[in-house]
Scaffold this active site. Structure first.
Site, PDB file in Angstrom:
ATOM      1  N   CYS A 137       0.847  -1.194   0.000  1.00 58.47           N
ATOM      2  CA  CYS A 137       0.000   0.000   0.000  1.00 58.47           C
ATOM      3  C   CYS A 137       0.880   1.241   0.000  1.00 58.47           C
ATOM      4  CB  CYS A 137      -0.930  -0.005   1.214  1.00 58.47           C
ATOM      5  SG  CYS A 137      -1.932   1.490   1.367  1.00 58.47           S
ATOM      6  N   CYS A 140      -0.390   4.041   2.265  1.00 57.63           N
ATOM      7  CA  CYS A 140      -0.139   3.789   3.689  1.00 57.63           C
ATOM      8  C   CYS A 140       1.321   4.012   4.071  1.00 57.63           C
ATOM      9  CB  CYS A 140      -0.523   2.352   4.040  1.00 57.63           C
ATOM     10  SG  CYS A 140      -2.150   1.830   3.491  1.00 57.63           S
ATOM     11  N   ASP A 141       2.242   3.551   3.218  1.00 57.33           N
ATOM     12  CA  ASP A 141       3.650   3.448   3.620  1.00 57.33           C
ATOM     13  C   ASP A 141       4.635   4.249   2.770  1.00 57.33           C
ATOM     14  OD1 ASP A 141       2.858   1.550   5.584  1.00 57.33           O
ATOM     15  OD2 ASP A 141       2.834  -0.014   4.065  1.00 57.33           O
TER      16      ASP A 141
END
Length: 311
Positions: A137, A140-141
């Site tokens: 992701c 997300c990261d």
């Protein structure tokens, strides 16, 4: 202590676009219904940085679209239980029981809209470096890798879009593609190929990653010549397809060899009163719009089924 039993018209399992759409229609039909979601509402859409192919919005962040859908469902009266994991399931023609940590649900009908999760990269050190250089992701990261070189593995729209997103942080994005073509939309492919921060490596496959505490290198193999080499990078993001979340239902519902739910065009499964919608279902195209369409059909078919049972 015995758990409280709740008898419902409809239980929707999964809160992505398909499930939320089904909830909107079910709420409008004044059904006694509940939607269960084991995580945050929105499914994979929530992890999309920007969406540009959903009618009505020229561009919208995935998280915002998820919030709009869930707010609409709630305002219409849909009951939604987030972070509600299913422990046990029984799905039969004449009996449907779904148990969570708090309740036992006994609905007349069930819509399975649990979606799918990204496939893990098939490399030996995947688990060792999970969340420490191996990710799925970018939204997300990605910010963890400000100024770093990162890799993206895949060749569809997800890989292309996430490669573009990662250019906001990374100094360079290496797109590792096992074939000499992409399967995404032409406009997105053109944007990737013309981006100064993205290097495309056609006919290469990721075979492993390594490092100390975190990933600092990847090993790749040419799919035509079998040449192997090492490249330095700080992370790899995998987008090589998805796996449906059907583990809880496999003993009752007919699945494809790839574990997707088999339905007809009205979203009916092999069990009377059990329907499936969205990415969890076997179909050719998996888009937000097709998930929304599935959710609509599933809710309307479920409403008809429930009405006929009352007669």
């Amino acid at each position: 202590m015995d758990k409280e039993t709740k008898e419902l018209d409809l239980l929707i399992i999964g809160g992505g676009p398909a499930g939320l759409t089904a909830a909107i229609y079910a709420a409008r039909a004044k059904m006694n219904m509940t939607l269960l979601e084991s995580e945050l509402l929105g499914g994979q859409v929530r992890n999309s940085y920007t969406i540009e192919n959903y009618p009505g919005f020229k561009t919208i962040p995935g998280g915002e679209l998820s919030d709009v859908m869930s707010e609409q469902a709630k305002e219409l009266g849909a009951k939604i239980e987030s972070f509600s994991k299913i422990l046990n399931v029984v799905l039969k023609d004449d009996e449907k029981i779904i148990e969570t940590k708090k309740f036992i649900y006994k609905p007349k009908a069930v819509i399975i809209s649990t979606g799918a999760t990204p496939k893990k990269l098939p490399v030996p050190n995947e688990e060792k470096f999970s969340s420490r250089g191996v990710h799925y992701c970018a939204v997300c990261d990605g910010a963890m890798y400000e100024g770093s070189v990162v890799g993206v593995v895949g060749g569809g729209n997800s890989a292309l879009e996430e490669a573009l997103f990662l250019t906001k942080f990374a100094s360079k994005v290496i797109l590792i593609r096992r074939y000499d073509y992409f399967k995404g939309e032409k406009a997105t492919i053109d944007e990737v190929l013309n981006h100064p921060k993205i290097e495309v490596m056609y006919n290469w496959d990721l075979i492993n990653v390594d490092g100390d505490q975190f990933v600092n290198k990847a090993f790749i193999k040419n799919t035509k010549t079998s040449e192997e080499k090492q490249i330095e990078l700080s992370a790899v993001f995998g987008y090589i397809g998805t796996e449906p979340k059907t583990e809880k239902f496999k003993d009752f519902i007919k699945l494809t060899p790839q574990a997707y739910v088999i339905t007809d065009e009205n979203m009916k499964t092999n069990i009377k009163g059990v329907f499936a919608a969205g990415d969890v279902r076997e179909k050719q195209f998996r888009q937000i719009t097709t998930a929304v369409a599935d959710g609509t059909i599933a809710a309307l078919t479920a409403e008809k089924y429930i009405a006929e049972k009352r007669i």
